[in-house]
Design a protein around this motif. Structure first.
Motif, PDB file in Angstrom:
ATOM      1  N   LEU A   1       0.820  -1.207   0.000  1.00  0.00           N
ATOM      2  CA  LEU A   1       0.000   0.000   0.000  1.00  0.00           C
ATOM      3  C   LEU A   1       0.857   1.261   0.000  1.00  0.00           C
ATOM      4  N   ILE A   2       1.820   1.341   0.903  1.00  0.00           N
ATOM      5  CA  ILE A   2       2.659   2.540   0.998  1.00  0.00           C
ATOM      6  C   ILE A   2       3.492   2.725  -0.270  1.00  0.00           C
TER       7      ILE A   2
ATOM      8  N   LEU B   1       2.765   1.666  -3.301  1.00  0.00           N
ATOM      9  CA  LEU B   1       1.875   2.091  -4.390  1.00  0.00           C
ATOM     10  C   LEU B   1       1.532   3.568  -4.269  1.00  0.00           C
ATOM     11  N   VAL B   2       1.250   4.014  -3.065  1.00  0.00           N
ATOM     12  CA  VAL B   2       0.943   5.428  -2.843  1.00  0.00           C
ATOM     13  C   VAL B   2       2.159   6.291  -3.187  1.00  0.00           C
ATOM     14  N   GLY B   3       3.332   5.888  -2.704  1.00  0.00           N
ATOM     15  CA  GLY B   3       4.547   6.652  -2.971  1.00  0.00           C
ATOM     16  C   GLY B   3       4.897   6.713  -4.450  1.00  0.00           C
TER      17      GLY B   3
ATOM     18  N   SER C   1       2.939   6.183  -7.014  1.00  0.00           N
ATOM     19  CA  SER C   1       1.898   6.907  -7.748  1.00  0.00           C
ATOM     20  C   SER C   1       2.007   8.409  -7.533  1.00  0.00           C
ATOM     21  N   THR C   2       2.340   8.819  -6.324  1.00  0.00           N
ATOM     22  CA  THR C   2       2.509  10.245  -6.044  1.00  0.00           C
ATOM     23  C   THR C   2       3.675  10.821  -6.833  1.00  0.00           C
TER      24      THR C   2
ATOM     25  N   SER D   1       9.389   5.320 -10.890  1.00  0.00           N
ATOM     26  CA  SER D   1       8.126   5.077 -10.182  1.00  0.00           C
ATOM     27  C   SER D   1       7.225   4.132 -10.979  1.00  0.00           C
TER      28      SER D   1
ATOM     29  N   VAL E   1       5.709   0.507  -9.694  1.00  0.00           N
ATOM     30  CA  VAL E   1       4.314   0.064  -9.828  1.00  0.00           C
ATOM     31  C   VAL E   1       4.264  -1.278 -10.552  1.00  0.00           C
TER      32      VAL E   1
ATOM     33  N   PHE F   1       8.094  11.300  -0.254  1.00  0.00           N
ATOM     34  CA  PHE F   1       7.714   9.962  -0.697  1.00  0.00           C
ATOM     35  C   PHE F   1       8.911   9.195  -1.241  1.00  0.00           C
TER      36      PHE F   1
END
Length: 178
Positions: A25-26, A28-30, A32-33, A63, A67, A155
């Motif tokens: 989760l972290i 993917l968030v990082g 994607s950001t 990034s 992903v 991130f």
């Protein structure tokens, strides 16, 4: 006559589900950001008709690779074939790439002269523009860009730490199941 019996032994690795899901989760968030921030920066650079620094494309590529790696991991998890060796190698490669990105962003953000942070302090933070006019819109865009740089750096730092954590966790999973 000698009879040879070949027996295939499948090793099952026991990944800690909470830590693995939290890591996914972290990351993917990082990723994607960072992907979104630097894609936005490229759009701004193109709109301003100025050159695009090499590290914008580098951050987007790294990034996107993160992903892709996470998607491959999720597929391997669904097949119950997530091997610690694959995770260690992939995480190490991404760790090195993210560390390079972190260093470059740090230099650009807090570098010796003409850094993003000094420009933000000079032109954005000290200015309190208000009202329904183009100056306020310009200030809001500049403020957004300054905050995006900080978010991308944060991130990237979190990603480097989490990739190191994943290398350690994958080694522990391998070691525990020997």
């Amino acid at each position: 006559m000698t009879e040879v019996v070949v027996q295939r032994v499948k090793t099952k690795y026991h990944w800690p589900p909470v830590q693995l899901n939290f890591w996914i989760l972290i990351m993917l968030v990082g990723a994607s950001t960072i992907l979104g921030v630097f894609s936005s920066f490229i759009t701004v650079q193109q709109q301003l008709m100025v050159g695009i620094p090499w590290y914008f494309a580098y951050e987007i590529t790294v990034s996107a690779l993160a992903v892709f790696f996470i998607i491959v991991m999720l597929w391997l998890i669904s097949q119950r074939q997530l091997l610690p060796g694959i995770v260690i190698i992939g995480s190490f490669i991404l760790f090195v790439l993210w560390l390079v990105g972190l260093i470059v962003i740090s230099i650009q953000l807090w570098g010796p002269s003409g850094s993003v942070n000094s420009n933000c302090q000079m032109y954005v933070s000290g200015q309190g523009v208000r009202g329904a006019n183009t100056a306020t819109l310009a200030w809001l865009e500049q403020n957004s860009i300054c905050q995006s740089w900080t978010a991308a750096w944060a991130f990237n730092l979190v990603g480097v730490v989490f990739l190191l954590w994943m290398i350690i966790m994958a080694y522990q999973v391998y070691r525990d199941d020997m």
